[in-house]
Design a protein around this motif. Structure first.
Motif, PDB file in Angstrom:
ATOM      1  N   LEU A  86      -4.924 -38.856 -20.414  1.00  0.00           N
ATOM      2  CA  LEU A  86      -6.010 -39.066 -20.774  1.00  0.00           C
ATOM      3  C   LEU A  86      -7.050 -38.176 -20.184  1.00  0.00           C
ATOM      4  O   LEU A  86      -6.949 -37.770 -19.031  1.00  0.00           O
ATOM      5  CB  LEU A  86      -6.411 -40.448 -20.441  1.00  0.00           C
ATOM      6  CG  LEU A  86      -6.141 -41.544 -21.259  1.00  0.00           C
ATOM      7  CD1 LEU A  86      -6.299 -42.887 -20.293  1.00  0.00           C
ATOM      8  CD2 LEU A  86      -6.567 -41.724 -22.388  1.00  0.00           C
ATOM      9  N   ARG A 122      -9.370 -55.787 -14.609  1.00  0.00           N
ATOM     10  CA  ARG A 122      -9.298 -55.316 -15.963  1.00  0.00           C
ATOM     11  C   ARG A 122     -10.872 -54.654 -16.240  1.00  0.00           C
ATOM     12  O   ARG A 122     -11.843 -54.902 -15.353  1.00  0.00           O
ATOM     13  CB  ARG A 122      -9.450 -56.256 -16.964  1.00  0.00           C
ATOM     14  CG  ARG A 122      -8.069 -56.752 -17.289  1.00  0.00           C
ATOM     15  CD  ARG A 122      -7.834 -57.924 -18.190  1.00  0.00           C
ATOM     16  NE  ARG A 122      -8.847 -59.060 -18.080  1.00  0.00           N
ATOM     17  CZ  ARG A 122      -8.770 -59.985 -17.188  1.00  0.00           C
ATOM     18  NH1 ARG A 122      -7.992 -59.982 -16.403  1.00  0.00           N
ATOM     19  NH2 ARG A 122      -9.634 -60.914 -17.202  1.00  0.00           N
ATOM     20  N   LEU A 137     -12.554 -47.480 -23.748  1.00  0.00           N
ATOM     21  CA  LEU A 137     -11.119 -47.609 -23.623  1.00  0.00           C
ATOM     22  C   LEU A 137     -11.017 -49.165 -22.678  1.00  0.00           C
ATOM     23  O   LEU A 137     -11.909 -49.008 -21.754  1.00  0.00           O
ATOM     24  CB  LEU A 137     -10.793 -46.698 -22.701  1.00  0.00           C
ATOM     25  CG  LEU A 137      -9.227 -46.658 -22.026  1.00  0.00           C
ATOM     26  CD1 LEU A 137      -8.215 -46.918 -23.139  1.00  0.00           C
ATOM     27  CD2 LEU A 137      -8.951 -45.747 -21.222  1.00  0.00           C
ATOM     28  N   GLU A 138     -10.288 -49.897 -22.941  1.00  0.00           N
ATOM     29  CA  GLU A 138     -10.080 -51.148 -22.216  1.00  0.00           C
ATOM     30  C   GLU A 138      -8.977 -51.021 -21.404  1.00  0.00           C
ATOM     31  O   GLU A 138      -7.810 -50.321 -21.799  1.00  0.00           O
ATOM     32  CB  GLU A 138      -9.945 -52.522 -23.180  1.00  0.00           C
ATOM     33  CG  GLU A 138     -11.214 -53.024 -23.872  1.00  0.00           C
ATOM     34  CD  GLU A 138     -11.054 -54.488 -24.490  1.00  0.00           C
ATOM     35  OE1 GLU A 138     -10.405 -55.224 -24.095  1.00  0.00           O
ATOM     36  OE2 GLU A 138     -11.480 -54.381 -25.605  1.00  0.00           O
ATOM     37  N   ALA A 139      -8.995 -51.252 -20.161  1.00  0.00           N
ATOM     38  CA  ALA A 139      -7.602 -51.124 -19.375  1.00  0.00           C
ATOM     39  C   ALA A 139      -7.362 -52.024 -18.568  1.00  0.00           C
ATOM     40  O   ALA A 139      -8.357 -52.716 -17.947  1.00  0.00           O
ATOM     41  CB  ALA A 139      -8.050 -49.453 -18.638  1.00  0.00           C
ATOM     42  N   SER A 140      -6.189 -52.379 -18.105  1.00  0.00           N
ATOM     43  CA  SER A 140      -5.854 -53.229 -16.925  1.00  0.00           C
ATOM     44  C   SER A 140      -4.702 -52.478 -16.197  1.00  0.00           C
ATOM     45  O   SER A 140      -4.106 -51.501 -16.675  1.00  0.00           O
ATOM     46  CB  SER A 140      -5.441 -54.347 -17.721  1.00  0.00           C
ATOM     47  OG  SER A 140      -4.385 -54.457 -18.580  1.00  0.00           O
ATOM     48  N   LEU A 143      -3.582 -48.459 -14.954  1.00  0.00           N
ATOM     49  CA  LEU A 143      -4.596 -47.487 -15.720  1.00  0.00           C
ATOM     50  C   LEU A 143      -5.794 -47.959 -15.180  1.00  0.00           C
ATOM     51  O   LEU A 143      -6.648 -46.969 -15.040  1.00  0.00           O
ATOM     52  CB  LEU A 143      -4.429 -47.777 -17.246  1.00  0.00           C
ATOM     53  CG  LEU A 143      -5.140 -46.672 -18.185  1.00  0.00           C
ATOM     54  CD1 LEU A 143      -5.152 -45.318 -17.802  1.00  0.00           C
ATOM     55  CD2 LEU A 143      -5.149 -47.003 -19.540  1.00  0.00           C
ATOM     56  N   ALA A 144      -6.195 -49.002 -15.175  1.00  0.00           N
ATOM     57  CA  ALA A 144      -7.789 -49.670 -14.791  1.00  0.00           C
ATOM     58  C   ALA A 144      -7.801 -49.057 -13.506  1.00  0.00           C
ATOM     59  O   ALA A 144      -9.058 -48.478 -12.949  1.00  0.00           O
ATOM     60  CB  ALA A 144      -7.637 -51.051 -14.711  1.00  0.00           C
ATOM     61  N   CYS A 146      -6.274 -46.578 -11.701  1.00  0.00           N
ATOM     62  CA  CYS A 146      -6.494 -45.244 -11.759  1.00  0.00           C
ATOM     63  C   CYS A 146      -7.582 -44.532 -12.106  1.00  0.00           C
ATOM     64  O   CYS A 146      -8.420 -43.885 -11.538  1.00  0.00           O
ATOM     65  CB  CYS A 146      -5.259 -44.586 -12.586  1.00  0.00           C
ATOM     66  SG  CYS A 146      -4.921 -42.673 -12.195  1.00  0.00           S
ATOM     67  N   ILE A 147      -8.307 -45.296 -13.309  1.00  0.00           N
ATOM     68  CA  ILE A 147      -9.576 -44.819 -13.777  1.00  0.00           C
ATOM     69  C   ILE A 147     -10.780 -45.247 -12.597  1.00  0.00           C
ATOM     70  O   ILE A 147     -11.492 -44.385 -12.344  1.00  0.00           O
ATOM     71  CB  ILE A 147      -9.925 -45.344 -15.334  1.00  0.00           C
ATOM     72  CG1 ILE A 147      -8.745 -45.003 -16.440  1.00  0.00           C
ATOM     73  CG2 ILE A 147     -11.417 -45.366 -15.477  1.00  0.00           C
ATOM     74  CD1 ILE A 147      -8.945 -45.909 -17.366  1.00  0.00           C
TER      75      ILE A 147
END
Length: 187
Positions: A86, A122, A137-140, A143-144, A146-147
């Motif tokens: 990403l 989330r 972007l929805e993330a959990s 990934l959440a 890290c973002i």
């Protein structure tokens, strides 16, 4: 897809960029919005990915390589060549869940130091892709986390600033040659 950078997920003997570490002032500055996405931005993203893969990372923010721009790269599955990384230009967290999770974090700018950090489980992040299109972007999970970690870098915040157990963190920092004074406590 035109938005995706085709970067081999491999270690380079000499990565194109140098990662700054805790104590470097560049890591504490707020980053500037990217006004236009051009070949220079795409080249920086590609070099950031090459540097991240070369350092066994899963995320990297432009300030970590000395660039004061709101750009992050993330790849939580660096072993999977079929899954593209990403690239988020001007990312922002628009929504975060009220439920928090504690998990271990590390950082390429604080090598070999790991500590528990509490973050929303989330999130919904908005950003622009490499073609300038607005994305959401929805993330959990990882990934959440890290973002959120990488967006913190864009605001001059490092994961060690969010560690609640500073007593456990301090000896690790000292052992790895970092100064505890460079931690700026945040909730």
């Amino acid at each position: 897809m035109a938005n995706q950078l085709q970067i081999p997920k491999q270690k380079l003997a000499k990565p194109p960029l140098t990662i700054h570490t805790l104590g470097d002032r560049v890591l504490r500055q707020g980053s500037k919005q990217i006004s236009g996405i051009n070949d220079e931005v795409r080249k920086l993203a590609a070099q950031m990915l090459q540097t991240m893969y070369s350092s066994d990372g899963i995320g990297l923010a432009a300030p970590q390589v000395g660039v004061n721009k709101r750009l992050i790269v993330v790849d939580i599955d660096p072993e999977n060549a079929a899954r593209p990384p990403l690239v988020l230009v001007n990312p922002a967290i628009k929504q975060a869940s009220g439920d928090l999770e504690v998990d271990q974090e590390g950082c390429l700018s604080v090598p070999s130091v790991w500590a528990d950090v509490r973050r929303p489980a989330r999130i919904v992040a908005t950003y622009r892709d490499l073609n300038g299109r607005p994305m959401s972007l929805e993330a959990s999970g990882l990934l959440a986390r890290c973002i959120q970690h990488e967006i913190d870098h864009l605001d001059g915040i490092m994961f060690v600033d969010r560690v609640e157990n500073q007593i456990a963190l301090a000896p690790q920092l000292v052992q790895k040659g970092f100064s505890v004074r460079d931690v700026q406590l945040r909730s």
